[in-house]
Design a protein around this motif. Sequence first.
Motif, mmCIF file in Angstrom:
data_model
loop_
_atom_site.group_PDB
_atom_site.id
_atom_site.type_symbol
_atom_site.label_atom_id
_atom_site.label_comp_id
_atom_site.label_asym_id
_atom_site.label_seq_id
_atom_site.Cartn_x
_atom_site.Cartn_y
_atom_site.Cartn_z
ATOM 1 N N HIS A 88 0.852 -1.186 0.000
ATOM 2 C CA HIS A 88 0.000 0.000 0.000
ATOM 3 C C HIS A 88 0.890 1.240 0.000
ATOM 4 C CE1 HIS A 88 -3.291 -2.718 1.785
ATOM 5 N NE2 HIS A 88 -3.533 -2.505 0.511
ATOM 6 N N GLU A 102 1.551 3.527 3.054
ATOM 7 C CA GLU A 102 2.101 2.964 4.292
ATOM 8 C C GLU A 102 3.616 2.833 4.168
ATOM 9 O OE1 GLU A 102 -0.271 -0.596 4.804
ATOM 10 O OE2 GLU A 102 -2.092 0.540 4.392
ATOM 11 N N ARG A 138 -2.931 4.476 -1.675
ATOM 12 C CA ARG A 138 -2.943 3.085 -1.201
ATOM 13 C C ARG A 138 -2.838 2.127 -2.386
ATOM 14 N NH1 ARG A 138 -5.409 -0.116 3.036
ATOM 15 N NH2 ARG A 138 -6.363 -1.982 2.153
ATOM 16 N N HIS A 158 2.499 -3.661 7.089
ATOM 17 C CA HIS A 158 1.472 -2.641 6.827
ATOM 18 C C HIS A 158 1.341 -1.731 8.040
ATOM 19 C CE1 HIS A 158 -0.519 -4.446 3.211
ATOM 20 N NE2 HIS A 158 0.222 -5.468 3.617
ATOM 21 N N SER A 159 0.575 -0.649 7.863
ATOM 22 C CA SER A 159 0.271 0.223 9.002
ATOM 23 C C SER A 159 -1.103 0.833 8.790
ATOM 24 C CB SER A 159 1.322 1.331 9.121
ATOM 25 O OG SER A 159 1.356 2.121 7.953
ATOM 26 N N GLU A 219 0.674 -5.478 11.209
ATOM 27 C CA GLU A 219 -0.151 -4.261 11.101
ATOM 28 C C GLU A 219 0.300 -3.316 12.203
ATOM 29 O OE1 GLU A 219 -2.554 -2.684 9.467
ATOM 30 O OE2 GLU A 219 -2.914 -4.160 7.884
HETATM 31 ZN ZN LIG Z 1 -1.766 -1.922 4.188
#
Ligand SMILES: [Zn+2]
Length: 323
Positions: free
Chosen positions: A47, A50, A99, A170-171, A249
């Motif tokens: 994404h 991120e 994203r 990810h974040s 995450e």
């Molecule tokens: Zn993500």
Amino acid sequence: MELGRGHMEASVACEVESGNLRFPVYKLTLGNPDPTLPAIGFFGGIHGLERIGTHVLLYFLRGLISRLAWDKSLHHLLQDVRLVFMPLINPGGMWQSTRSNLRGVDLMRNAPIEAEGRVPFLLGGHRISPHLPWYRGVAGAEMEIENQALCRTVQDELLTRSFSIAVDCHSGFGLRDRVWFPHAHTVHPIQHLADIVSLEELFKETYPTNRYLFEPQSLHYRTHGDIWDYLYLQAEQDKKKTFLPLTLEMGSWLWVKKNPRQLFSRHGVFNPIVEHRLHRVLRRHAVWLDFLMRAAAGHDNWQLQGPSRLRMQERAVARWYRT
Ligand SMILES: [Zn+2]
């Protein structure tokens, strides 16, 4: 890549184009290529907003490469494990600060796999328009080239082995750092739940102060087109193999809570902005990545077999799947 010369092989897994611009998607490999050995893949930048995931991977990779100049124990470790890095899978999205990729497709909704039952509107993946977030792409079309490159890498480097781990950074979700594992498309538990819990317990014993919340993704919401579900289902065909895809995450709401001005920047919602917080995030997750690398290399010493494995699987089912 310059620093890693002599220790690391670099290749271009695919190239994303926009007008005159070309963005390479790099694949970097280190360690022993022997296919009988375990492997771990580090993935990030799926994404484009991120950025912190790519930062964490590059910080960890730089540390490894620097240590290879003097650290004998790391050389020994890399005799027993293969490492693969794809730190930036969606460079076009990162360049344009979205994203999705440059074609408006969310790479985490783009695999040919349908969720069971209802998914949340838009968020669960849709085919309405690439101008809306979480767009899956056109029905029946091939996967986006970034995802094709990711799948080739996982198939060639990880699924060929009897044991492998993938960690995808990810974040953006929640206050806590989470480790998500499949499934995303169904509420049914995976066959390797026992291994996930063993890994969690091992980490807690090794680093008692580091906290990650381990959860199946389906606990929060189900999605169409999850690339890790897609690859997990492929790996599962061979019952003798273990492939554990984990998604880190990083909980970004805490960064926003401590520095609410970040709310007004598109990057601020997904990335730590204040310098000391960024450094802390890099340090903390480098510990987790280092742990996973060692856990992959030493999986024979912690993977449960026989009745204890069954008991662990049952405990895990009771924990997450019986409400
Ligand atoms: Zn993500």
